[in-house]
Design a protein around this motif. Structure first.
Motif, mmCIF file in Angstrom:
data_model
loop_
_atom_site.group_PDB
_atom_site.id
_atom_site.type_symbol
_atom_site.label_atom_id
_atom_site.label_comp_id
_atom_site.label_asym_id
_atom_site.label_seq_id
_atom_site.Cartn_x
_atom_site.Cartn_y
_atom_site.Cartn_z
ATOM 1 N N ASN A 122 10.058 3.362 2.202
ATOM 2 C CA ASN A 122 8.970 2.575 2.807
ATOM 3 C C ASN A 122 9.431 1.857 4.073
ATOM 4 O O ASN A 122 9.052 0.706 4.324
ATOM 5 N N ASN A 175 10.083 7.735 4.065
ATOM 6 C CA ASN A 175 8.962 7.412 3.185
ATOM 7 C C ASN A 175 9.419 7.048 1.767
ATOM 8 O O ASN A 175 8.707 6.351 1.042
ATOM 9 N N SER A 210 3.233 6.186 2.970
ATOM 10 C CA SER A 210 3.157 7.523 3.569
ATOM 11 C C SER A 210 1.763 7.896 4.046
ATOM 12 O O SER A 210 1.571 8.980 4.605
ATOM 13 N N THR A 211 0.787 7.019 3.847
ATOM 14 C CA THR A 211 -0.555 7.288 4.371
ATOM 15 C C THR A 211 -0.809 6.590 5.701
ATOM 16 O O THR A 211 -1.902 6.714 6.262
ATOM 17 N N ARG A 241 0.865 -1.186 0.000
ATOM 18 C CA ARG A 241 0.000 0.000 0.000
ATOM 19 C C ARG A 241 0.900 1.234 0.000
ATOM 20 O O ARG A 241 2.121 1.123 -0.046
ATOM 21 N N THR A 242 0.268 2.410 0.064
ATOM 22 C CA THR A 242 1.042 3.646 0.089
ATOM 23 C C THR A 242 1.531 3.918 1.502
ATOM 24 O O THR A 242 0.740 4.291 2.377
#
Length: 120
Positions: free
Chosen positions: A77, A74, A30-31, A27-28
């Motif tokens: 990751n 970020n 940074s969210t 997934r992303t």
């Protein structure tokens, strides 16, 4: 599918340092707010600290405050747990976790853990 993979655990003498890493995928990154927890033998899982999605905010348990530092990259990751001045009571399996609502204590994903053993 989200995966969190911790690394960096090991055996260290009291007073020493270790840096744990946790790589997030699926997934992303940074969210998500990220957190670290630990579980010692015979004890319940314990919150260690967390970091906001931007890295601008951190929060630590009293037991590690001033000794442990959480950071994140970020672009890679990855979230880190720098552990200094380690004590035998820090011996535990350390887990990273990701949560879209981590500030409310809601964690969506967990890693498998990495063992940290501190000898006296």
């Amino acid at each position: 599918q989200v995966q969190l993979v911790e690394s960096g655990g090991g055996l260290v003498q009291a007073g020493g340092s270790l840096r744990l890493s946790c790589v997030f995928s699926g997934r992303t990154f940074s969210t998500y707010g990220m957190g670290w927890f630990r579980q010692a033998p015979g004890k319940e899982r314990e919150f260690v600290g967390r970091i906001s999605w931007s890295g601008g905010s951190t929060y630590y348990s009293d037991s590690v405050k001033g000794r442990f530092t959480i950071s994140r990259d970020n672009a890679k990751n990855t979230v880190y747990l720098q552990m200094n001045s380690l004590k035998p009571e820090d011996t535990a399996v350390y887990y990273c976790a990701a949560g879209a609502a981590s500030a409310r204590g809601i964690w969506d994903y967990w890693g498998q853990g990495t063992q940290v053993t501190v000898s006296s």
